[in-house]
Design a protein around this motif. Structure first.
Motif, mmCIF file in Angstrom:
data_model
loop_
_atom_site.group_PDB
_atom_site.id
_atom_site.type_symbol
_atom_site.label_atom_id
_atom_site.label_comp_id
_atom_site.label_asym_id
_atom_site.label_seq_id
_atom_site.Cartn_x
_atom_site.Cartn_y
_atom_site.Cartn_z
ATOM 1 N N VAL A 174 0.839 -1.193 0.000
ATOM 2 C CA VAL A 174 0.000 0.000 0.000
ATOM 3 C C VAL A 174 0.879 1.249 0.000
ATOM 4 O O VAL A 174 0.660 2.178 -0.776
ATOM 5 C CB VAL A 174 -0.955 -0.007 1.222
ATOM 6 N N GLN A 178 0.929 3.853 -3.151
ATOM 7 C CA GLN A 178 0.271 5.124 -2.810
ATOM 8 C C GLN A 178 0.731 6.272 -3.722
ATOM 9 O O GLN A 178 1.919 6.479 -3.888
ATOM 10 C CB GLN A 178 0.639 5.449 -1.349
ATOM 11 N N VAL A 203 -6.993 -4.356 -3.685
ATOM 12 C CA VAL A 203 -6.198 -3.323 -3.004
ATOM 13 C C VAL A 203 -6.222 -2.034 -3.829
ATOM 14 O O VAL A 203 -6.489 -0.947 -3.313
ATOM 15 C CB VAL A 203 -4.737 -3.782 -2.794
ATOM 16 N N ARG A 206 -9.577 -0.333 -3.853
ATOM 17 C CA ARG A 206 -9.815 0.373 -2.595
ATOM 18 C C ARG A 206 -9.054 1.695 -2.566
ATOM 19 O O ARG A 206 -9.497 2.666 -1.973
ATOM 20 C CB ARG A 206 -9.314 -0.545 -1.465
ATOM 21 N N MET A 207 -7.886 1.715 -3.209
ATOM 22 C CA MET A 207 -7.058 2.922 -3.194
ATOM 23 C C MET A 207 -7.373 3.861 -4.350
ATOM 24 O O MET A 207 -6.857 4.977 -4.400
ATOM 25 C CB MET A 207 -5.574 2.532 -3.262
#
Lengths: 276, 303
Positions: A174, A178, A203, A206-207
């Motif tokens: 993550v 990012q 993942v 979600r980001m």
């Protein structure tokens, strides 16, 4: 200016191969960040000249015994069991500390001193024209996120940034992904590759990071993977064939853009598609 | 007298070297054992061992903060004190929040609530090759180390209940948090490597890690014939460090086929070159384990 992350979920699918060769194929100024700090390998292929190595630390508590009254408020406040009260004495277990600083906030006597504790290092240099940085977690240390954070702080100095991510789907990934404009997920046509690709997709979802798929060791269609790609609508930008010659070049630490026919062109095209 | 419970962990440093393939194979050769899949980021063992889920338990990884907008005075202290940049514009980013509770401590108006957060599920499965304990972590969650530790604890409890003498742990790649949770307190670490420059580099890091925690280790070279020169380098390095090589597996197309067919190698391709080598490897590991004193007392070096 683009930040491109190369990730995978499953280890050993070819993240470093794609990241390294893509970085070498881009004509503009590129910066390479090896964020796989538990097993950084990009330097083997890029052979950079390292100009600086600096330690990375996290804040960790030390008890000033003269001031500590043994009340144990710090141990109660610590959610990670990094401080333990044993018979009116406070013991620190550094490896469990996340460096949140909560203990210092609750100490009534000012007995908690936060000091930097080394967890690893960041190396910077150049591979030809390419700016290069990689991180290494010290053996025996648990926290790789602070090192990745340090590496990510370097991002943005060049036209484009390529980020080689760690395997897995938890906090280090993550942190590495990012803020990236696009994440290339490298997978292989096996049940393992597909299972981990699905988690990685969640993942990124979600980001809110746009994803694309690269299929490595492609040996003809593997139905469940093809179906997943179709259903999810995530574009497959490249298929790298299953070829023992590629495995042998990799095993010797050699790059594909200079040694495997057509690979540089594939990488240039990949970059054009990512950029589009 | 009952046999002491032994724990063997399979690790690699570099990902994709064959940990899960080997663990699944070992499960077929071993007698009564419980298997723990500690690669909680990407748990793949049950794709080969299959089986039925007997129980599933939510895993509480820690706390998550929530800011009640009605009580918030917008002073910004929480944002200022959070070391994980998890609060932006007075909202908590649940993926970045590590649940330390500092925001709760500094909030003057009692607007921060901390609640337990489920970060995954732990499964106990009955398979033809023994009980498997594994977990699904919610994508992107922190606390994979804690979850790996919990998976091992559940596997140990299962082993005690069943009177099994062995817990076989399939570890995650790397050397960080979940790897440390997987290796501490085991009797023996089996490190799978491949003859590549990268594999050699990552191998030496995991050997250092095993040394750091005082765990004896042994090496398997997978696809050893892929690059004989590189294999020789690894052999020399092992000799120098006095580490036993318990197995050398050839590159064998059937290994990949077995995975695609969702079967352990000894079931899919008994008698194949890689399978024969894998069986020898397992015998070597068991012989080595017999000569290794129980490491039941966790050596807390470095902790």
């Amino acid at each position: 200016m683009l930040w491109i992350a190369v990730a995978s979920g499953k280890g050993g699918t070819g993240k470093t191969t794609v990241a390294v060769n893509l970085a070498l194929a881009i004509e503009e100024d590129v910066q390479f960040l090896d964020c796989d700090v538990e097993g950084a390998n990009a330097h083997i292929f890029l052979r950079p000249q390292i100009n600086s190595v600096r330690p990375v630390g996290v804040l960790s508590p030390r008890i000033d015994i003269d001031r500590c009254n043994g009340c144990g408020k710090c141990a109660d406040a610590c959610r990670f069991s990094a401080l333990v009260k044993v018979k009116n004495r406070i013991k620190v277990i550094p490896n469990l500390c996340h460096g949140c600083g909560g203990c210092q906030l609750v100490c009534p006597t000012g007995a908690l001193v936060l000091e930097s504790r080394r967890v690893g290092a960041v190396s910077e240099g150049f591979a030809g024209e390419m700016a290069f940085a990689s991180g290494e977690l010290d053996v025996g240390q648990a926290l790789s996120v602070p090192i990745i954070r340090e590496l990510k702080a370097l991002a943005g100095g060049r036209d484009h940034t390529i980020i080689d991510c760690p395997p897995g789907t938890s906090c280090p990934v993550v942190e590495a992904v990012q803020g990236c404009d696009r994440c290339l997920m490298v997978t292989e046509p096996t049940p393992f590759g597909l299972h981990d690709l699905k988690i990685m997709t969640k993942v990124l979802d979600r980001m809110g990071i746009p994803a694309a798929i690269i299929i490595n060791r492609d040996r003809g269609p593997y139905r469940p993977l093809e179906e997943f790609c179709e259903r999810s609508g995530i574009p497959v930008l490249l298929r790298i064939p299953f070829d023992r010659r590629i495995a042998e070049l990799y095993s010797r630490g050699e790059v594909l853009v200079d040694n495997y026919p057509g690979f540089r062109e594939s990488m240039v095209q990949l970059f054009e598609e990512v950029r589009a | 007298m009952s046999m002491p419970l032994r724990q063997v962990v399979v690790l690699s440093g570099k990902g994709g070297t064959g940990k899960t393939t080997m663990t699944a194979g070992f499960a077929c050769y071993a007698g009564k054992q419980v298997i723990a899949d500690c690669d909680v980021d990407a748990s793949n063992l049950s794709l080969l061992l299959q089986g039925e889920v007997r129980s599933s338990t939510p895993f509480i990884g820690g706390l998550k903060a929530w800011i009640d907008p009605d009580r918030c005075s917008r002073c910004g202290k929480c944002e200022e004190h959070c070391r994980f940049s998890a609060i932006k514009d007075l909202k908590v980013d649940s993926m970045a929040c590590e649940g330390c509770g500092v925001c709760h401590i500094v909030c003057p108006s009692g607007a921060v609530e901390l609640s337990e957060a489920v970060s995954g599920d732990i499964f106990v499965r009955d398979t033809p090759y023994g009980t498997v304990v594994d977990a699904d972590m919610l994508p992107g969650e922190p606390n994979s180390g804690k979850l790996a530790a919990r998976v091992r604890a559940v596997a140990r409890e299962e082993a005690m209940l069943q009177g099994a003498s062995l817990v076989l742990v399939d570890g995650p790649p790397g050397t960080g948090c979940p790897v440390i949770s997987s290796i501490t307190g085991t009797d023996l670490a089996i490190i799978v490597t491949e003859p590549t420059v990268s594999g050699g580099h990552d191998l030496s890091r995991v050997v250092d890690l095993a040394d750091h925690f005082g765990i004896p280790c042994a090496i398997i070279i997978n696809k050893h014939d892929l690059n004989p020169a590189q294999s020789e380098d690894i052999e020399r390095e092992c000799a120098r460090r006095e580490i036993t090589i318990v197995g050398r597996l050839p590159f064998d197309e059937l290994v990949g086929e077995a995975i695609i067919n969702g079967q352990p190698l000894p079931v899919y391709a008994p008698g194949s070159p890689a399978e024969i080598a894998l069986r020898d490897t397992w015998e070597n590991i068991m012989a080595l384990l017999d000569r290794t004193p129980p490491g039941g007392l966790v050596r807390l070096k470095g902790l």
